[in-house]
Design an enzyme around this catalytic site. Sequence first.
Site, short mmCIF file in Angstrom:
data_model
loop_
_atom_site.label_atom_id
_atom_site.label_comp_id
_atom_site.label_asym_id
_atom_site.label_seq_id
_atom_site.Cartn_x
_atom_site.Cartn_y
_atom_site.Cartn_z
N HIS A 108 4.92 -5.51 -5.13
CA HIS A 108 5.60 -6.06 -6.12
C HIS A 108 4.80 -6.33 -7.28
O HIS A 108 3.59 -6.35 -7.13
CB HIS A 108 5.92 -7.48 -5.64
CG HIS A 108 6.56 -8.03 -4.29
ND1 HIS A 108 6.03 -7.89 -3.32
CD2 HIS A 108 8.10 -8.27 -4.15
CE1 HIS A 108 7.13 -8.08 -2.00
NE2 HIS A 108 8.14 -8.34 -2.82
N ASP A 111 2.14 -8.67 -7.18
CA ASP A 111 1.04 -8.52 -6.16
C ASP A 111 -0.22 -7.95 -6.66
O ASP A 111 -1.53 -8.12 -6.38
CB ASP A 111 1.46 -7.48 -5.18
CG ASP A 111 2.54 -7.93 -4.19
OD1 ASP A 111 2.81 -9.25 -4.00
OD2 ASP A 111 3.16 -7.24 -3.79
C1 XLS Z 1 11.36 -10.34 2.76
C2 XLS Z 1 11.27 -8.90 2.41
C3 XLS Z 1 10.20 -8.54 1.23
C4 XLS Z 1 10.69 -7.21 0.74
C5 XLS Z 1 10.10 -7.08 -0.70
O1 XLS Z 1 11.63 -10.69 3.68
O2 XLS Z 1 10.99 -8.24 3.55
O3 XLS Z 1 8.88 -8.47 1.91
O4 XLS Z 1 10.53 -6.18 1.52
O5 XLS Z 1 10.29 -7.89 -1.71
#
Ligand code: XLS
Length: 447
Positions: A108, A111
């Site tokens: 993200h 991140d």
């Molecule tokens: C949350 C999601 C997240 C997505 C990416 O539950 O799995 O981690 O994969 O934003």
Amino acid sequence: MTTPFFDVDPILFDGPDSDNPLAFRWYDADRTVLGKTMAEHLRFGVCYWHSFAWDGSDIFGAGTLDRPWNPASRTGDAAMDPMAAAKLKMSAAFEFIDKLGAPFFSFHDIDIAPAGGSFAETCRFFDEMADEAAGHMERTGIELLWGTTNAFSHPRFMAGAATNPDPDMFAYAAAQVAHCMNATHRLGGSNYVLWGGREGYETLLNTDMKRELDQLGRFMNMVVEHKYAIGFQGTLLIEPKPMEPTKHQYDYDVATVHSFLQTYGLADEIKVNIEVNHATLSGHDFHHEVATAVNAGIFGSIDANAGDDRLGWDLDLFPKSVEQMTLGMLEILRGGGFTTGGLMFDTKLRRQSIARDDLFLGHIGGMDTMARSLLAAASIIEDGEIDRRRADRYAGWSNEQRILDGEVTLQALHDAVLGDETFDPQPVSGRQEAIEHVVARHIERIR
Ligand code: XLS
Ligand code: NI
Ligand code: NI
């Protein structure tokens, strides 16, 4: 070069009989299965957020993990300059992925870089860290499976991003997505994922659902337009999830997302990233969600993780069940396998797993589970018995295609059945147990 963070050697394949916990027993990257190598089939990715950005905190307690770059973790250094911390985190992340031998990573925007005092400053930090990532990618050969935007953690998004009642929040999310898509494009990302973190509602008493869905539809169309504007070659993916954080999420499951895509003219432009634990939260088997996506022509990628039968939330466990994943891999193979997608470990350690090599053990176990499942699914396909049995169940239709082609009316069927006194179709066994035994035998016998 920075000093290594992990006191672990590169992970090698050591075969099913190995007792070495820091070796693969099933994932043999170059082994050929159904005409492709395991690495080409599985396309493993490591996620940045749970593995490096998360500190081990939960709703009841503070960060337990050993993440010196994260001030909220057990070993966190609050005095560290945020950009220096982001660079340390990134060098540890690439060291880990490289030693693990996974070909991809995903992130993200928030991140990989710290937040600045303004959107412009946040973008400057992010761009600098994206350049830093480009250097690590060049050095290690690790590629970007997907980039994504976090438009759900900041308080400004508490009422949603694209579905927010305030158009300024919609604009903020749009700006963030555009910026992160540009970076994903620059880094050669294979996909761009949109998980509607807060796109849902808590109560209809304050929510205009139709309006919010229209907003989401326009937002996704803007994303598609932007993809073409910048020439991004990757696939756009929506990640379905039924609930959590909101009581009802708009991207509930694959079928709901498919209907949304059709309603807003997006079915040829956006596919799905199916997360195993989200599938089970929505009351479906993982393989059901894969088959639904394949049938609709929107299968894209997988977040490979698992939930717990007795806990109703998104636990992001490392996958351990070879049976569950074999059934999923079978549907993936039947659908033709991955194109731009892959198996992203959207997985996190347990809060007590605070030794540095625990992160390796989790991923090695997950990769071996998926590799073993690939072998079992391939063995089922090569053997052909299950496909044969399935085809046989429908054999009667080969003489009745005209019904499906629309050449026969309801009244005509009525008249035909009425007119034939000997017409008395007999039920036949579905043979479920027998077929389950076949699956079990394949899982037992693969080597
Ligand atoms: C949350 C999601 C997240 C997505 C990416 O539950 O799995 O981690 O994969 O934003
Ligand atoms: Ni999830
Ligand atoms: Ni996910």
